[in-house]
Motif scaffolding. Structure first.
Motif, PDB file in Angstrom:
ATOM      1  N   UNK A  41       0.855  -1.189   0.000  1.00  0.00           N
ATOM      2  CA  UNK A  41       0.000   0.000   0.000  1.00  0.00           C
ATOM      3  C   UNK A  41       0.890   1.239   0.000  1.00  0.00           C
ATOM      4  N   UNK A  42       0.656   2.149  -0.962  1.00  0.00           N
ATOM      5  CA  UNK A  42       1.410   3.395  -1.062  1.00  0.00           C
ATOM      6  C   UNK A  42       0.600   4.511  -0.428  1.00  0.00           C
ATOM      7  N   UNK A  43       1.078   4.967   0.729  1.00  0.00           N
ATOM      8  CA  UNK A  43       0.336   5.959   1.506  1.00  0.00           C
ATOM      9  C   UNK A  43       0.243   7.296   0.789  1.00  0.00           C
ATOM     10  N   UNK A  44       1.279   7.631  -0.009  1.00  0.00           N
ATOM     11  CA  UNK A  44       1.345   8.963  -0.609  1.00  0.00           C
ATOM     12  C   UNK A  44       0.129   9.284  -1.466  1.00  0.00           C
ATOM     13  N   UNK A  45      -0.351   8.298  -2.229  1.00  0.00           N
ATOM     14  CA  UNK A  45      -1.528   8.567  -3.070  1.00  0.00           C
ATOM     15  C   UNK A  45      -2.628   7.517  -2.883  1.00  0.00           C
ATOM     16  N   UNK A  46      -2.545   6.765  -1.746  1.00  0.00           N
ATOM     17  CA  UNK A  46      -3.568   5.767  -1.406  1.00  0.00           C
ATOM     18  C   UNK A  46      -3.726   4.700  -2.488  1.00  0.00           C
ATOM     19  N   UNK A  47      -2.603   4.265  -3.054  1.00  0.00           N
ATOM     20  CA  UNK A  47      -2.639   3.230  -4.091  1.00  0.00           C
ATOM     21  C   UNK A  47      -2.389   1.853  -3.489  1.00  0.00           C
ATOM     22  N   UNK A  48      -3.121   0.859  -3.996  1.00  0.00           N
ATOM     23  CA  UNK A  48      -2.949  -0.527  -3.572  1.00  0.00           C
ATOM     24  C   UNK A  48      -2.217  -1.290  -4.671  1.00  0.00           C
ATOM     25  N   UNK A  49      -1.126  -1.952  -4.292  1.00  0.00           N
ATOM     26  CA  UNK A  49      -0.358  -2.773  -5.223  1.00  0.00           C
ATOM     27  C   UNK A  49      -0.541  -4.237  -4.835  1.00  0.00           C
ATOM     28  N   UNK A  50      -1.643  -4.795  -5.215  1.00  0.00           N
ATOM     29  CA  UNK A  50      -1.972  -6.158  -4.802  1.00  0.00           C
ATOM     30  C   UNK A  50      -1.080  -7.201  -5.469  1.00  0.00           C
ATOM     31  N   UNK A  51      -0.483  -6.877  -6.629  1.00  0.00           N
ATOM     32  CA  UNK A  51       0.349  -7.838  -7.354  1.00  0.00           C
ATOM     33  C   UNK A  51       1.839  -7.639  -7.114  1.00  0.00           C
ATOM     34  N   UNK A  52       2.216  -6.629  -6.349  1.00  0.00           N
ATOM     35  CA  UNK A  52       3.633  -6.358  -6.094  1.00  0.00           C
ATOM     36  C   UNK A  52       4.200  -7.451  -5.178  1.00  0.00           C
ATOM     37  N   UNK A  53       5.291  -8.090  -5.618  1.00  0.00           N
ATOM     38  CA  UNK A  53       5.928  -9.160  -4.857  1.00  0.00           C
ATOM     39  C   UNK A  53       7.367  -8.781  -4.530  1.00  0.00           C
ATOM     40  N   UNK A  54       7.781  -9.117  -3.323  1.00  0.00           N
ATOM     41  CA  UNK A  54       9.152  -8.861  -2.889  1.00  0.00           C
ATOM     42  C   UNK A  54       9.668 -10.051  -2.101  1.00  0.00           C
TER      43      UNK A  54
END
Length: 227
Positions: A41-54
């Motif tokens: 979750x990117x707080x700066x613009x309230x974006x959800x990255x559900x597919x981001x893997x690390x």
């Protein structure tokens, strides 16, 4: 990343597998870790990255020079007891693998003009880092039963990068910094012990204009009885 239980509709859902293992002897210590996270979750613009893997997988090995007077097992394992103030210089070697898969553009479409192209175009990558360096550890006795220990190291290494952008595959070599810190506050008497351990491990991945700092943190409160 959703570290605590929050509103999944607002922050998205994080799936993860995270295991860390720490082993301490008089002459050496080893950290092993395997971390696999999906969903950020990117707080700066309230974006959800559900597919981001690390993924963050690796090991640190410490070698203690003054092992006859300074005891890592006393501070971090409670299998011995430090009876005097003592410290030791250390040498360490580390190998870390980091893999990331953005699933889509790493930067939200409306914000791409504010970020370098090497981040906007990044899709996935694999990063392998071998590091060496010096360190130091010391135990302070407040009383014979209450101690505080710190262990710190910092070094540098070589990193092999293999990553994909929207237009091409790239390979590169970098010379990143590497560091870690351990802290231990311990109360230890004959039949009872309790305390707090803190561990932070710092790794770095850099591109042409952009740098990622990946930090692993572990905080542990413990207590036990001896019979």
């Amino acid at each position: 990343m959703n570290l605590f239980r929050q509103d999944d509709n607002k922050y998205g859902k994080s799936d993860y597998f995270d295991i860390q293992f720490y082993y301490f002897k008089r002459r050496f210590g080893i950290d092993l870790f395997y971390q696999d996270y999906k969903g950020f979750y990117l707080k700066k613009d309230n974006s959800i990255y559900s597919d981001f893997k690390l993924k963050n997988i690796g090991m640190n090995a410490y070698f203690v020079f003054n092992y006859k007077q300074f005891s890592m097992p006393a501070a971090f394992k409670q299998s011995e007891k430090q009876i005097n103030d003592a410290g030791s210089f250390l040498a360490f070697v580390s190998f870390v693998y980091q893999g990331l898969d953005t699933g889509k553009s790493l930067v939200p479409f409306g914000m791409q003009s504010s970020f370098p192209n090497d981040v906007n175009d990044l899709r996935e990558g694999n990063f392998y880092t071998l590091s060496i360096g010096p360190g130091y550890a010391h135990t302070f006795l407040f009383t014979e039963d209450l101690t505080f220990t710190f262990l710190v190291h910092i070094g540098a290494g070589i990193q092999y990068q293999n990553y994909q952008t929207t237009t091409k595959d790239k390979t590169d070599f970098k010379l990143p910094l590497k560091g870690s810190i351990k802290l231990s506050l311990l109360y230890n008497i004959e039949h009872f012990f309790t305390g707090l351990n803190f561990h932070a491990d710092f790794n770095n991945v850099s591109f042409v204009e952009t740098e990622f700092n990946i930090i692993t943190i572990m905080i542990k409160f413990f207590a036990g009885l001896r019979f």
